[in-house]
Design a protein around this motif. Structure first.
Motif, PDB file in Angstrom:
ATOM      1  N   THR A 214       0.840  -1.191   0.000  1.00 36.45           N
ATOM      2  CA  THR A 214       0.000   0.000   0.000  1.00 36.45           C
ATOM      3  C   THR A 214       0.880   1.248   0.000  1.00 36.45           C
ATOM      4  O   THR A 214       2.053   1.207   0.387  1.00 36.45           O
ATOM      5  N   GLY A 215       0.287   2.354  -0.400  1.00 36.89           N
ATOM      6  CA  GLY A 215       1.014   3.610  -0.375  1.00 36.89           C
ATOM      7  C   GLY A 215       1.541   3.950   1.005  1.00 36.89           C
ATOM      8  O   GLY A 215       2.668   4.419   1.157  1.00 36.89           O
ATOM      9  N   ALA A 216       0.732   3.701   2.023  1.00 29.05           N
ATOM     10  CA  ALA A 216       1.144   3.983   3.400  1.00 29.05           C
ATOM     11  C   ALA A 216       2.331   3.118   3.808  1.00 29.05           C
ATOM     12  O   ALA A 216       3.265   3.598   4.464  1.00 29.05           O
ATOM     13  N   GLU A 217       2.301   1.845   3.424  1.00 24.69           N
ATOM     14  CA  GLU A 217       3.414   0.943   3.771  1.00 24.69           C
ATOM     15  C   GLU A 217       4.698   1.354   3.049  1.00 24.69           C
ATOM     16  O   GLU A 217       5.771   1.358   3.649  1.00 24.69           O
ATOM     17  N   ILE A 218       4.577   1.699   1.791  1.00 22.16           N
ATOM     18  CA  ILE A 218       5.754   2.107   1.021  1.00 22.16           C
ATOM     19  C   ILE A 218       6.297   3.419   1.573  1.00 22.16           C
ATOM     20  O   ILE A 218       7.512   3.572   1.755  1.00 22.16           O
ATOM     21  N   PHE A 219       5.424   4.357   1.892  1.00 20.31           N
ATOM     22  CA  PHE A 219       5.843   5.624   2.491  1.00 20.31           C
ATOM     23  C   PHE A 219       6.608   5.373   3.789  1.00 20.31           C
ATOM     24  O   PHE A 219       7.657   5.985   4.033  1.00 20.31           O
ATOM     25  N   ALA A 220       6.100   4.474   4.614  1.00 22.13           N
ATOM     26  CA  ALA A 220       6.715   4.203   5.912  1.00 22.13           C
ATOM     27  C   ALA A 220       8.150   3.694   5.781  1.00 22.13           C
ATOM     28  O   ALA A 220       8.995   4.013   6.615  1.00 22.13           O
ATOM     29  N   VAL A 221       8.433   2.914   4.736  1.00 23.12           N
ATOM     30  CA  VAL A 221       9.780   2.351   4.597  1.00 23.12           C
ATOM     31  C   VAL A 221      10.679   3.151   3.650  1.00 23.12           C
ATOM     32  O   VAL A 221      11.856   2.830   3.522  1.00 23.12           O
ATOM     33  N   THR A 222      10.144   4.159   2.997  1.00 17.41           N
ATOM     34  CA  THR A 222      10.970   4.924   2.074  1.00 17.41           C
ATOM     35  C   THR A 222      11.146   6.374   2.511  1.00 17.41           C
ATOM     36  O   THR A 222      12.267   6.823   2.698  1.00 17.41           O
ATOM     37  N   TRP A 223      10.084   7.107   2.696  1.00 19.90           N
ATOM     38  CA  TRP A 223      10.172   8.550   2.894  1.00 19.90           C
ATOM     39  C   TRP A 223       9.975   9.015   4.324  1.00 19.90           C
ATOM     40  O   TRP A 223      10.379  10.121   4.668  1.00 19.90           O
ATOM     41  N   ALA A 224       9.325   8.226   5.153  1.00 19.10           N
ATOM     42  CA  ALA A 224       8.963   8.702   6.498  1.00 19.10           C
ATOM     43  C   ALA A 224      10.182   9.042   7.347  1.00 19.10           C
ATOM     44  O   ALA A 224      10.113   9.929   8.192  1.00 19.10           O
TER      45      ALA A 224
END
Length: 174
Positions: free
Chosen positions: A49-59
């Motif tokens: 999901t976008g949220a999961e990818i965000f958490a491991v890449t940009w957060a």
């Protein structure tokens, strides 16, 4: 102006990105080589999901709340770079952004790595849609077809964009 704390943080972050795969491989007993060019870490296949990818890449840089880190990483929340032109954001995600960038009236200098080599089109679409929805005031969704179109149009690009290139595009350059 030279900022020792900011410079040291960036060097340490780049070193961690480069060395992390080697450390993991060494712990598992596998052999590996370390690239001379820092690149973003691989995204786990489980992150869909976008949220999961965000958490491991940009957060880690832009923070889970999208507020960024003052004087280091620009905010995504309320950013004109997120809410406005989706293709511009796709170019940044696929190829990176370097140098000075003004966000909400504040100047930031740094490097956002290119995520294009590490993310497939559906993953890019998911994370960009997530960011544009959550931090861009419900900006329009991005599809895998949008990502594929921008990826194809910019395939010759080998270096990160500058904010000037993205705000004053040259029609002759990808």
């Amino acid at each position: 102006m030279f900022n020792r704390t900011n410079w040291t943080f960036r060097v340490m972050t780049a070193a961690m990105l480069v060395l992390a795969p080697a450390v993991r491989a060494q712990k598992s007993g596998a052999k590996t080589t370390v690239s001379k060019d820092p690149a973003p870490a691989a995204v786990p296949a489980s992150a869909k999901t976008g949220a999961e990818i965000f958490a491991v890449t940009w957060a880690s840089c832009h923070q889970a709340n999208g507020e960024g880190v003052p004087d280091r990483y620009p905010p995504l929340a309320g950013s004109e770079w997120v809410a406005d032109n989706a293709d511009r954001m796709l170019r940044i995600v696929l190829h990176g952004l370097t140098g000075e960038v003004e966000v909400q009236g504040e100047m930031f200098t740094g490097l956002m790595p290119a995520w294009g080599p590490n993310l497939k089109d559906p993953q890019v679409a998911a994370v960009v849609t997530y960011v544009r929805d959550k931090f861009g005031g419900g900006a329009t969704a991005v599809t895998s077809a949008d990502v594929a179109r921008v990826r194809k149009a910019t395939a010759a690009r080998k270096q990160p964009y500058t904010s000037r290139e993205l705000t004053h595009p040259d029609p002759k350059r990808p």
